[in-house]
Enzyme design. Structure first.
Site, PDB file in Angstrom:
ATOM      1  N   ASN A   8       0.859  -1.182   0.000  1.00 50.02           N
ATOM      2  CA  ASN A   8       0.000   0.000   0.000  1.00 50.02           C
ATOM      3  C   ASN A   8       0.900   1.238   0.000  1.00 50.02           C
ATOM      4  O   ASN A   8       1.486   1.567   1.021  1.00 50.02           O
ATOM      5  CB  ASN A   8      -0.887  -0.053   1.262  1.00 50.02           C
ATOM      6  CG  ASN A   8      -1.726   1.194   1.432  1.00 50.02           C
ATOM      7  OD1 ASN A   8      -1.824   2.026   0.531  1.00 50.02           O
ATOM      8  ND2 ASN A   8      -2.334   1.313   2.600  1.00 50.02           N
ATOM      9  N   LYS A  10      -0.009   4.229  -0.255  1.00 49.13           N
ATOM     10  CA  LYS A  10      -0.691   5.393   0.341  1.00 49.13           C
ATOM     11  C   LYS A  10      -0.492   6.606  -0.578  1.00 49.13           C
ATOM     12  O   LYS A  10      -0.439   6.433  -1.793  1.00 49.13           O
ATOM     13  CB  LYS A  10      -0.190   5.628   1.768  1.00 49.13           C
ATOM     14  CG  LYS A  10      -0.259   4.347   2.601  1.00 49.13           C
ATOM     15  CD  LYS A  10      -0.067   4.549   4.071  1.00 49.13           C
ATOM     16  CE  LYS A  10      -0.180   3.213   4.785  1.00 49.13           C
ATOM     17  NZ  LYS A  10      -0.112   3.318   6.223  1.00 49.13           N
ATOM     18  N   HIS A  92      -9.502   0.932   4.890  1.00 51.49           N
ATOM     19  CA  HIS A  92      -8.245   1.144   5.620  1.00 51.49           C
ATOM     20  C   HIS A  92      -8.510   2.116   6.774  1.00 51.49           C
ATOM     21  O   HIS A  92      -9.315   3.039   6.638  1.00 51.49           O
ATOM     22  CB  HIS A  92      -7.182   1.713   4.673  1.00 51.49           C
ATOM     23  CG  HIS A  92      -5.816   1.728   5.284  1.00 51.49           C
ATOM     24  ND1 HIS A  92      -5.440   2.678   6.206  1.00 51.49           N
ATOM     25  CD2 HIS A  92      -4.758   0.901   5.144  1.00 51.49           C
ATOM     26  CE1 HIS A  92      -4.188   2.422   6.595  1.00 51.49           C
ATOM     27  NE2 HIS A  92      -3.761   1.342   5.964  1.00 51.49           N
ATOM     28  N   GLU A  94      -6.940   4.536   7.849  1.00 50.60           N
ATOM     29  CA  GLU A  94      -6.715   5.951   7.515  1.00 50.60           C
ATOM     30  C   GLU A  94      -7.932   6.550   6.808  1.00 50.60           C
ATOM     31  O   GLU A  94      -8.155   7.747   6.879  1.00 50.60           O
ATOM     32  CB  GLU A  94      -5.430   6.095   6.679  1.00 50.60           C
ATOM     33  CG  GLU A  94      -4.200   5.939   7.563  1.00 50.60           C
ATOM     34  CD  GLU A  94      -2.955   5.428   6.853  1.00 50.60           C
ATOM     35  OE1 GLU A  94      -2.896   5.466   5.619  1.00 50.60           O
ATOM     36  OE2 GLU A  94      -2.039   4.979   7.572  1.00 50.60           O
ATOM     37  N   GLU A 162      -5.503  -5.229  10.573  1.00 50.70           N
ATOM     38  CA  GLU A 162      -4.508  -4.186  10.810  1.00 50.70           C
ATOM     39  C   GLU A 162      -4.837  -3.443  12.100  1.00 50.70           C
ATOM     40  O   GLU A 162      -5.697  -2.539  12.093  1.00 50.70           O
ATOM     41  CB  GLU A 162      -4.508  -3.174   9.653  1.00 50.70           C
ATOM     42  CG  GLU A 162      -4.118  -3.762   8.322  1.00 50.70           C
ATOM     43  CD  GLU A 162      -3.500  -2.708   7.412  1.00 50.70           C
ATOM     44  OE1 GLU A 162      -2.355  -2.921   6.989  1.00 50.70           O
ATOM     45  OE2 GLU A 162      -4.139  -1.683   7.163  1.00 50.70           O
ATOM     46  N   GLY A 168       2.469   1.928  10.858  1.00 50.61           N
ATOM     47  CA  GLY A 168       3.469   2.986  10.757  1.00 50.61           C
ATOM     48  C   GLY A 168       4.157   3.336  12.066  1.00 50.61           C
ATOM     49  O   GLY A 168       4.828   4.363  12.168  1.00 50.61           O
ATOM     50  N   SER A 207       3.345  -2.485  10.405  1.00 52.31           N
ATOM     51  CA  SER A 207       4.781  -2.563  10.684  1.00 52.31           C
ATOM     52  C   SER A 207       5.420  -3.898  10.292  1.00 52.31           C
ATOM     53  O   SER A 207       6.321  -4.390  10.976  1.00 52.31           O
ATOM     54  CB  SER A 207       5.064  -2.237  12.156  1.00 52.31           C
ATOM     55  OG  SER A 207       4.643  -0.909  12.454  1.00 52.31           O
TER      56      SER A 207
HETATM   57  P1  PGA Z   1       2.856   0.014   7.704  1.00 48.53           P
HETATM   58  O1  PGA Z   1       1.372   0.284   7.127  1.00 48.53           O
HETATM   59  O2  PGA Z   1       3.362  -1.246   7.069  1.00 48.53           O
HETATM   60  O3  PGA Z   1       3.649   1.240   7.288  1.00 48.53           O
HETATM   61  O4  PGA Z   1       2.724  -0.102   9.176  1.00 48.53           O
HETATM   62  C1  PGA Z   1       0.480  -0.759   6.911  1.00 48.53           C
HETATM   63  C2  PGA Z   1      -0.792  -0.248   6.288  1.00 48.53           C
HETATM   64  O5  PGA Z   1      -1.203   0.886   6.594  1.00 48.53           O
HETATM   65  O6  PGA Z   1      -1.412  -0.937   5.479  1.00 48.53           O
END
Ligand code: PGA
Length: 245
Positions: A8, A10, A92, A94, A162, A168, A207
């Site tokens: 992803n 983003k 997601h 976000e 997730e 992140g 992560s």
């Molecule tokens: P990350 O994000 O691997 O940077 O923790 C995962 C995601 O948001 O799908």
């Protein structure tokens, strides 16, 4: 089950970033898992062309629930399928947090994506606060029930667990915590879809890096990963892909 590793990007990636896809093709040629790269809308068409002849598929990160119409600035699932995308990340955290997407909205988008022939990667997961309150399982069950339509099957559905607090942050749940949630999701899928619920892939996301990927992939009911930060660099992402094969 054949694992799926999805990256992803983003809101990252310019035309120059397509070099990462080119590099990824070379690094993952021998991989025995499915690989999906989800760049921003602006790069989907070019990424699809770049991936031709390789095992890489391209996905999107969101869509509108309607097929077309007066929705300035939005992009429909039909348009994404038309551009060559095969997968789409929906729900997601976000989007759930910053764009107010609740289960009902996510459900409508998942239906739209399925109508357009896309495979959905539906994200669910608890916040830190919800976990601290002992509500992680409850939240995940609720989101699973509310975001996944009944007329789904293992060919067009992938679930990504997730935990919001692991995205992140460099924080990863314990292996026991991941297995507990994935077992819950598996049970929920079996209750709804019977035998076919066993064939739906459940990804872990939050992560995931080269250093922790292999151990996570060894856990029960972990059928791959949804990777954010580490998917932006081809060699970091390839390390995770190769850990799954
Ligand atoms: P990350 O994000 O691997 O940077 O923790 C995962 C995601 O948001 O799908």
């Amino acid at each position: 089950m054949r694992k799926l590793i999805a990256g992803n990007w983003k809101m990252n990636g310019l035309v120059s970033s397509l070099a990462e896809i080119e590099a990824l093709k070379g690094l993952t040629g021998s991989a025995a898992c499915d690989i999906v790269v989800c760049p921003p809308f602006t790069l989907i068409d070019r990424a699809v062309r770049q991936a031709v002849g390789s095992p890489l598929s391209v996905g999107a990160q969101d869509c509108h629930a309607q097929a077309n119409g007066a929705f300035t600035g939005d992009v429909s699932a039909e348009m994404l399928a038309d551009s060559g995308a095969r997968y789409i990340i929906l729900g997601h955290s976000e989007r759930r947090v910053s764009h107010g997407e609740d289960d009902e909205i996510v459900l409508a988008k998942v239906r739209a994506a399925h109508r357009a022939g896309l495979t959905t990667i539906v994200c669910i997961g608890e916040t830190r606060h919800e976990r601290d309150e002992g509500r992680a399982i409850e939240v995940v069950n609720e989101q699973l029930a509310g975001s996944v339509p009944g007329e789904t099957d293992s060919r067009n559905l992938v679930i990504a667990y997730e935990p919001v607090w692991a995205i992140g942050t460099g924080l990863v749940p314990t292996h026991e915590q991941i297995e507990e949630v994935h077992a819950t999701i598996r049970k929920g899928l079996e209750q709804r879809f019977g035998h076919d619920g066993r064939a739906v892939r459940i990804l872990y996301g939050g992560s995931v890096k080269g250093v922790n990927a292999a151990a996570i992939f060894g856990l029960r009911n972990v059928d791959g990963a949804l990777v954010g930060g580490a998917s932006l660099n081809a060699s970091d992402f390839a390390e995770i892909v190769l850990a799954a094969t």
